[in-house]
Each structure stands twice: as structure tokens, then as C-alpha cells.
Design a protein around this motif. Sequence first.
Motif, PDB file in Angstrom:
ATOM      1  N   ARG A  10       0.749  -1.343  -0.099  1.00 17.04           N
ATOM      2  CA  ARG A  10       0.084  -0.066  -0.196  1.00 17.04           C
ATOM      3  C   ARG A  10       0.906   1.269   0.087  1.00 17.04           C
ATOM      4  NH1 ARG A  10      -5.235   1.329   1.548  1.00 17.04           N
ATOM      5  NH2 ARG A  10      -5.653  -0.924   0.847  1.00 17.04           N
ATOM      6  N   ALA A  11       1.913   1.177   0.698  1.00 17.46           N
ATOM      7  CA  ALA A  11       2.718   2.540   0.806  1.00 17.46           C
ATOM      8  C   ALA A  11       3.794   2.495  -0.380  1.00 17.46           C
ATOM      9  CB  ALA A  11       3.696   2.513   2.065  1.00 17.46           C
ATOM     10  N   GLN A  31       9.153  11.725   5.000  1.00 16.47           N
ATOM     11  CA  GLN A  31       8.212  11.424   3.934  1.00 16.47           C
ATOM     12  C   GLN A  31       7.928  10.142   3.918  1.00 16.47           C
ATOM     13  OE1 GLN A  31       9.466  12.625  -0.015  1.00 16.47           O
ATOM     14  NE2 GLN A  31       7.377  12.386  -0.794  1.00 16.47           N
ATOM     15  N   THR A  32       8.767   9.113   3.858  1.00 17.93           N
ATOM     16  CA  THR A  32       8.479   7.672   3.887  1.00 17.93           C
ATOM     17  C   THR A  32       7.839   7.427   5.020  1.00 17.93           C
ATOM     18  OG1 THR A  32      10.480   7.313   2.543  1.00 17.93           O
ATOM     19  CG2 THR A  32       9.558   5.402   3.936  1.00 17.93           C
ATOM     20  N   GLN A  33       8.133   7.826   6.374  1.00 23.04           N
ATOM     21  CA  GLN A  33       7.374   7.498   7.611  1.00 23.04           C
ATOM     22  C   GLN A  33       5.989   7.958   7.469  1.00 23.04           C
ATOM     23  OE1 GLN A  33       9.350   8.783  11.272  1.00 23.04           O
ATOM     24  NE2 GLN A  33      11.280   8.591  10.352  1.00 23.04           N
ATOM     25  N   GLN A  34       5.647   8.931   7.023  1.00 25.38           N
ATOM     26  CA  GLN A  34       4.228   9.591   6.847  1.00 25.38           C
ATOM     27  C   GLN A  34       3.574   8.600   5.840  1.00 25.38           C
ATOM     28  OE1 GLN A  34       4.332  13.362   5.532  1.00 25.38           O
ATOM     29  NE2 GLN A  34       5.162  14.246   7.652  1.00 25.38           N
ATOM     30  N   LYS A  35       4.199   7.946   4.826  1.00 24.66           N
ATOM     31  CA  LYS A  35       3.479   6.967   3.828  1.00 24.66           C
ATOM     32  C   LYS A  35       3.098   5.941   4.490  1.00 24.66           C
ATOM     33  CE  LYS A  35       5.475   6.689  -0.374  1.00 24.66           C
ATOM     34  NZ  LYS A  35       6.543   6.556  -1.299  1.00 24.66           N
ATOM     35  N   ALA A  37       3.070   5.242   7.930  1.00 22.87           N
ATOM     36  CA  ALA A  37       1.957   5.668   8.807  1.00 22.87           C
ATOM     37  C   ALA A  37       0.496   5.778   8.112  1.00 22.87           C
ATOM     38  CB  ALA A  37       2.216   6.878   9.551  1.00 22.87           C
ATOM     39  N   ALA A  38       0.519   6.154   7.214  1.00 24.31           N
ATOM     40  CA  ALA A  38      -1.032   6.475   6.479  1.00 24.31           C
ATOM     41  C   ALA A  38      -1.374   4.876   6.009  1.00 24.31           C
ATOM     42  CB  ALA A  38      -0.860   7.304   5.350  1.00 24.31           C
ATOM     43  N   ALA A  39      -0.353   4.015   5.313  1.00 28.20           N
ATOM     44  CA  ALA A  39      -1.005   2.563   4.835  1.00 28.20           C
ATOM     45  C   ALA A  39      -1.403   1.923   6.279  1.00 28.20           C
ATOM     46  CB  ALA A  39       0.392   2.112   4.366  1.00 28.20           C
ATOM     47  N   ALA A  41      -2.628   3.100   8.884  1.00 28.92           N
ATOM     48  CA  ALA A  41      -4.061   3.446   9.506  1.00 28.92           C
ATOM     49  C   ALA A  41      -4.838   3.081   8.446  1.00 28.92           C
ATOM     50  CB  ALA A  41      -4.026   5.175   9.599  1.00 28.92           C
ATOM     51  N   GLU A  42      -4.737   3.203   7.464  1.00 29.31           N
ATOM     52  CA  GLU A  42      -5.835   2.580   6.194  1.00 29.31           C
ATOM     53  C   GLU A  42      -6.257   1.204   6.442  1.00 29.31           C
ATOM     54  OE1 GLU A  42      -4.425   3.591   2.436  1.00 29.31           O
ATOM     55  OE2 GLU A  42      -4.091   5.774   2.964  1.00 29.31           O
TER      56      GLU A  42
END
Length: 346
Positions: A10-11, A31-35, A37-39, A41-42
Motif C-alpha cells: 500500500r505504501a 516523507q517515507t514514515q508518513q507514507k 503511517a498512512a498505510a 492507518a488505512e
Amino acid sequence: MSTMNDVARRAGVSLKTVSRVVNGEPSVSEQTQQKVAAAIAELGFRPNSIARNLRTGRSPLVGLALPHLAQPYFSSLAEAIMREAERHGLTVLIELTGGDAEAELALMREHGPYLGGLLMYPVGLSDTQARTVARTVPTVFVSERAYDAPVDRVAMANREGVRALVAHMVSLGYTRIAALGADHTGLPERSAAHLRLDGYRDGLRDAGLPYDPELVLDVGTPDWNRPAGAARLRHLIESGISFDAVVAFADALALGALHAVQEAGLRVPTDVAVAGFDDTDEARYSYPSLTSIAPGTSQIAREVLDMLNSRMNDTTPQEQGRLVVADFELIVRESTLGGSAAWAGT
């Protein structure tokens, strides 16, 4: 159930990168950490803390040492920390120390080897003892007191919060403001009781009001509770000393004061305004509802877990001690504004 492979796809990153983010390793870009983290959470992915422990050698068990749970603030803090720990894949073991230094040290000696980290509200520890605890197990203190040791701690804005309460009372025209919760039983100089009394002095000074020792109510115990608040207010009322407002250093004390004031046939806030500190559930649902300082409990829980996680992952130099002071908010309710106070949503 989602897996790390699902998160990686997903990321759009490698499985190894996801592993680094989950384990809190520093070698990943923001930036990678945020990607990732978003995956996470989703997909609702939850890391397997036991398997991670086997790989890293770190225990997912975290100790939480509190003086007691009888005071509503500590039970609220414990719940907030447990929720935040779950987000980090950690399990919390709660121990009660009674605010005794020996009990605080015994916890570290007995459980330290089995803990991945320790969160403590220390009361009796000396500077040397605080240093010993922090060197034995990754530790973060929830503490107002500054230690002469490289320890991490998160504190409330004790002095600033009480200063805001006094300013609020003065803005409403109150001038004979009692301070409920002073303690001269030997607590460390930078304890919450001392800092909140400093805030009371600051507020009076700001308003050009004199400091009257007769209005400083020593409860004679570090355990701020309803019976102590009620007993001290009864004594003040019976003494005949004039007062028109009470700033209590804890909601529990304020609730006791409310009872004593109403018991004496006085009206709140028409005759006596009352305010507390901690913004507990009881403050919202008391009658009248209680004006109080919200000390940022959720922020405190978030900060202590973030700090502890970095200690557990060795991303903070041992010789550096960090300090975060949580934000606070004055929540105004009926006990100072009467029926005109907005109750809903506070």
C-alpha cells in the motif's frame, strides 16, 4: 488481518522499510514514515509486539508507577497512558508506590529487569536515586520537579494554570480568594503543591492584591481528596475569616469545598465561587459544574510514550534529559459564572 507485506504494498516501499518504521528506527525519511503511517492507518495494521520483542530483544512491557489511583487525576492519566501505549504496541503494568521513595526504588529493582521501559510519577526520589532509576531502565518521569540528573520528564503547567484561575476570579470581581491545597509536610520544593501555591501568589501579584496567609489553606496531606477539602473549608467558614472565592489545587479538593460551602447554606457562586484543577469527569457533572484547569492529560500521555519509545530504541543520547510542559486550558463552568456558564461541550 493485514500484514506488514500489505502495508509495504500500500505504501509502495519495501518490507524492510516498513519494519524499520514499525520498530522506530531513525534511518527512514520523514516523507517515507508518513507514507507508511498512512498505510498502517488505512489497513488497520497492528504490529505483533511479541514477535517484535523476539527480534529486537526489547520487552513490550512498560511499568507505570503512580502514588495512588484514589485521586481522579491519576486514574485519568493511567487510562490515557494505557490507550497511548496500545498504539505503540506496548503493554502497561500499573504499580502503586504511595509516593514513598523506597517503594519507587523497589519497583525498579524488582521489575526493572523484565521491563522494556518505565513511566513514573516520582514523589520521594532524590536526584541520585532518579539518576539510578534512569540508568537501570529506559525511564520517563511525569514530574513537576526538576532533577539534577539527565532524566526525561513531562510536566503540567502547574504554576501557570493556577495563575490563570486567580486571574479569572479577579476578572469576575472576587478579591478575597482562598488557596486550598497548600502542603508543608516535607514535599520536595518543586512539587505540584509548591508550584501551584507560587501560581496563586503570581495571580494575586498581577492583580495588585495582598497575600494573606489566613487564606492559604494547608490540608496537611499530599493526598488531595474530598474529605480534606471539605474539612478545611468548614474550618475557614467557622473561623469567620472573610472570603468570596476558593481556588483549589485539585478537583477533588474543590468538590469537597463545594460540599462544605453548600452545607453552610452559602450559594455557589453568588456567595462563594469555587474552581479546581485537573478537569476530571466529576468536575463536568458536579452541581454546580466546576470551573477547572484542563492540564493536557492526553498530550502528557502522548509525549511520555513518544519519549519512552525513543529511549527504548536508543535514539536519544543518555546524557541528555528532555523536558516537555503540556498545554493547559481554563474551562469555565457554573461554579464561577452561575447559570450563565456554557455547560454543553465543556
